[in-house]
Design a protein around this motif. Structure first.
Motif, mmCIF file in Angstrom:
data_model
loop_
_atom_site.group_PDB
_atom_site.id
_atom_site.type_symbol
_atom_site.label_atom_id
_atom_site.label_comp_id
_atom_site.label_asym_id
_atom_site.label_seq_id
_atom_site.Cartn_x
_atom_site.Cartn_y
_atom_site.Cartn_z
ATOM 1 N N TRP A 133 15.467 -8.208 -5.336
ATOM 2 C CA TRP A 133 14.122 -8.740 -5.538
ATOM 3 C C TRP A 133 13.039 -7.713 -5.233
ATOM 4 N N ALA A 134 13.379 -6.660 -4.549
ATOM 5 C CA ALA A 134 12.416 -5.571 -4.356
ATOM 6 C C ALA A 134 12.051 -4.951 -5.701
ATOM 7 N N LEU A 135 13.042 -4.795 -6.574
ATOM 8 C CA LEU A 135 12.796 -4.262 -7.914
ATOM 9 C C LEU A 135 12.012 -5.262 -8.765
ATOM 10 N N VAL A 136 12.361 -6.540 -8.634
ATOM 11 C CA VAL A 136 11.730 -7.581 -9.457
ATOM 12 C C VAL A 136 10.264 -7.761 -9.101
ATOM 13 N N PHE A 137 9.976 -7.976 -7.825
ATOM 14 C CA PHE A 137 8.601 -8.259 -7.424
ATOM 15 C C PHE A 137 7.708 -7.025 -7.543
ATOM 16 N N GLY A 138 8.274 -5.861 -7.359
ATOM 17 C CA GLY A 138 7.501 -4.638 -7.603
ATOM 18 C C GLY A 138 7.110 -4.521 -9.063
ATOM 19 N N PHE A 139 8.041 -4.864 -9.948
ATOM 20 C CA PHE A 139 7.800 -4.827 -11.392
ATOM 21 C C PHE A 139 6.658 -5.772 -11.782
ATOM 22 N N LEU A 140 6.671 -6.989 -11.251
ATOM 23 C CA LEU A 140 5.633 -7.970 -11.582
ATOM 24 C C LEU A 140 4.299 -7.631 -10.928
ATOM 25 N N ALA A 141 4.340 -7.024 -9.747
ATOM 26 C CA ALA A 141 3.097 -6.660 -9.057
ATOM 27 C C ALA A 141 2.276 -5.687 -9.891
ATOM 28 N N ALA A 142 2.950 -4.800 -10.617
ATOM 29 C CA ALA A 142 2.233 -3.847 -11.479
ATOM 30 C C ALA A 142 1.464 -4.579 -12.568
ATOM 31 N N ALA A 159 3.902 -0.392 -3.470
ATOM 32 C CA ALA A 159 3.666 -1.086 -2.209
ATOM 33 C C ALA A 159 4.538 -2.333 -2.080
ATOM 34 N N VAL A 160 4.565 -3.158 -3.124
ATOM 35 C CA VAL A 160 5.331 -4.401 -3.064
ATOM 36 C C VAL A 160 6.833 -4.128 -3.057
ATOM 37 N N GLY A 161 7.290 -3.228 -3.937
ATOM 38 C CA GLY A 161 8.717 -2.922 -4.005
ATOM 39 C C GLY A 161 9.246 -2.335 -2.710
ATOM 40 N N LEU A 162 8.508 -1.393 -2.146
ATOM 41 C CA LEU A 162 8.942 -0.760 -0.897
ATOM 42 C C LEU A 162 8.905 -1.764 0.254
ATOM 43 N N GLY A 163 7.819 -2.536 0.332
ATOM 44 C CA GLY A 163 7.710 -3.501 1.420
ATOM 45 C C GLY A 163 8.853 -4.507 1.422
ATOM 46 N N TRP A 164 9.169 -5.043 0.237
ATOM 47 C CA TRP A 164 10.252 -6.022 0.149
ATOM 48 C C TRP A 164 11.602 -5.385 0.492
ATOM 49 N N ALA A 165 11.833 -4.169 0.004
ATOM 50 C CA ALA A 165 13.120 -3.511 0.243
ATOM 51 C C ALA A 165 13.334 -3.214 1.724
ATOM 52 N N LEU A 166 12.284 -2.822 2.411
ATOM 53 C CA LEU A 166 12.417 -2.508 3.826
ATOM 54 C C LEU A 166 12.785 -3.738 4.647
ATOM 55 N N VAL A 167 12.338 -4.911 4.199
ATOM 56 C CA VAL A 167 12.594 -6.133 4.952
ATOM 57 C C VAL A 167 13.901 -6.801 4.518
ATOM 58 N N PHE A 168 14.121 -6.926 3.200
ATOM 59 C CA PHE A 168 15.233 -7.747 2.711
ATOM 60 C C PHE A 168 16.376 -6.937 2.078
ATOM 61 N N GLN A 169 16.094 -5.765 1.562
ATOM 62 C CA GLN A 169 17.123 -4.899 0.977
ATOM 63 C C GLN A 169 17.969 -5.621 -0.073
ATOM 64 N N ASN A 170 17.308 -6.175 -1.084
ATOM 65 C CA ASN A 170 18.035 -6.803 -2.187
ATOM 66 C C ASN A 170 17.311 -6.550 -3.505
#
Length: 501
Positions: A186-195, A173-184
């Protein structure tokens, strides 16, 4: 609501003897890992279309720094508690939490300070902030309820399912949401930490034990005494599993590292999936029968037969369909990794075969075998990897990794296994020959079909190839079972009857 949910999962706890618990737990672990991998695969495919190979390379650099410290400082505490004969290990948990928390804090501080040097060493200054943020992960994990060790120790993988999948959902949820908005990146980073955050919350919701930071020197010494070889094994595992990534990043580029890591991740997802299921179930199950060599040997061969039945067609199939898969789902920017991904499928196959070897070594009190074998592989890799990578690029790196695993490491691994189980090469090879033949025939049929087909869109062609592979493999396996009495039908029937009863 929370109490009802906990009761629902408690009612689903595996029951019966060790064999029955192992089978039922295996179903839970398979469900857990399949759910986890499907979410990861879907997220990876989506992010690969939104991000660049360089973004994946930056995340790869951060994970290299994190993984190195995790491996170097791994204490083997959970493995020690799982190996304990006594069922209740509550008296160890507070000390375990204290040790884990100290370790987590030290890693966070070290990575924050070392981040610029790591990024500079790997020729990618943009990785500094990524390394620092990803470095928070060990602290989050250290704060998880240490009582989650009971989920594996008691084969309560129904709760382990809840614990793991919660993290997978948060990451998606976090990785996809960030990527759809910012495409950088940090989508990988914040998704990793959200888990990690999601699993932290669930760890306390799923188990009633409430730890408090305390330290008992005797108990700490006891846990670390068993875990010292786990620490050594973890370190050498990092060197041979991540050393190739480091060489690719240093000698080539972060983009090349992005290609290499994604190729590994996709090609080894099934092999890693199967091996994790086997490790999670077999170590606690084998530990319960560690003094009964006949039961241990029987359990090992049953796990090997089932593992290879699933993992061999996955590995051969990945090698066969990779060109269509990459072009259909990832796009042309990822085409340079096709050959690497096909080669690394062989690593996934070998990994799945040897996945339960380590469980046997640990169950019989010889965790040092894993460390010594890993050290041998590291030495061989260190001698060859630099010239091979410089001459042949990431394809050469992949070929070397698979080649060393195939010879001589597989032979050495198996020799020590035979020694532990008092069995023979013939017995092991008999379990490998049937799935190997069936998977090879299946792969040949898939490649032939691919050459005959030209479908648009490519996703449709990919679907047809998967269908052909499933049908051909099922037919060949059935023929081998009928002709040679392989034994897989009886094992599957036993598993079904156990689960239904």
């Amino acid at each position: 609501m929370l109490d009802r949910l906990k009761q629902l999962f408690a009612d689903a706890s595996p029951s019966g003897g060790v064999a029955e618990q192992a089978i039922k737990s295996g179903m839970w672990v398979m469900s857990m890992n399949v759910s986890d991998r499907l979410l990861q695969l879907l997220l990876t495919v989506i992010l690969a279309s939104l991000l660049t190979p360089a973004d994946f390379g930056l995340m790869g650099i951060a994970l290299l720094g994190l993984s190195s410290l995790r491996r170097v400082s791994k204490l083997g505490l959970d493995e020690s508690l799982i190996h304990q004969h006594e069922e209740n290990v509550d008296r160890y948990l507070d000390t375990a939490l204290t040790l884990k928390t100290i370790r987590g804090l030290l890693i966070v501080v070290f990575l924050y300070v070392a981040a610029p040097f790591i990024a500079g060493f790997l020729n990618e200054p943009r990785a500094t902030d990524v390394v620092r943020v990803v470095g928070v992960s060990p602290l989050l994990i250290s704060l998880h309820n240490p009582a989650v060790v009971y989920f594996k120790k008691n084969l309560d993988f129904n709760f382990q399912f809840l614990y793991n999948v919660s993290g997978s959902l948060a990451r998606f949820a976090v990785g996809l949401g960030w990527a759809l908005v910012f495409q950088n990146v940090w989508a990988l980073v914040f998704g990793f930490l959200a888990a990690d955050v999601a699993r932290l919350i669930v760890s306390y919701a799923a188990h009633d034990y409430r730890p408090w930071p305390r330290f008992n020197r005797g108990r700490a010494k006891e846990m670390i005494g068993y875990g010292k070889w786990i620490t050594g094994s973890s370190l050498v595992y990092f060197l041979y599993s991540e050393g190739d990534d480091i060489i690719v990043a240093v000698l080539l580029s972060s983009t090349a590292l992005g290609f290499y890591r994604l190729a590994y991740q996709l090609s080894n997802a099934p092999g890693t999936e199967v091996s994790e299921v086997i490790r999670d179930v077999t170590f606690p199950a084998f530990s319960q029968v560690q003094d009964d060599i006949e039961a241990l040997r029987r359990g090992f061969f049953q796990s090997l037969r089932l593992t290879t039945l699933v993992s061999f067609p996955m590995a051969f199939g990945i090698a066969a369909v990779t060109p269509v898969f990459v072009r259909a789902f990832l796009g042309t920017k990822w085409v340079p990794m096709i050959t690497t991904m096909q080669i690394l499928a062989g690593y996934g196959l070998l990994l799945s075969v040897t996945s339960s070897y380590g469980s046997v070594f640990r169950a019989v009190g010889r965790p040092d075998y894993g460390t010594k074998l890993g050290a041998t592989r590291v030495v061989l890799m260190a001698i060859l990897i630099v010239p091979v990578t410089m001459r042949f690029g990431i394809e050469g790196t992949a070929a070397l990794v698979v080649g060393l695993f195939a010879f001589p490491m597989f032979q050495l691994d198996t020799y020590l296994l035979l020694k532990c189980l008092d069995t023979t090469w013939t017995r092991v090879l008999r379990e490998l020959i049937y799935p190997f033949v069936a998977a090879a025939i299946m792969a040949g049929a898939v490649v032939y079909t691919d050459r005959m087909l030209t479908l648009d869109p490519l996703a449709l062609e990919f679907g047809v190839l998967i269908l052909v592979g499933v049908v051909v493999y099922t037919v060949v396996v059935s023929a081998l079972e009928f002709q040679f009495d392989w034994g897989i039908e009886r094992q599957l029937r036993t598993m079904v009857d156990t689960v239904l009863n």
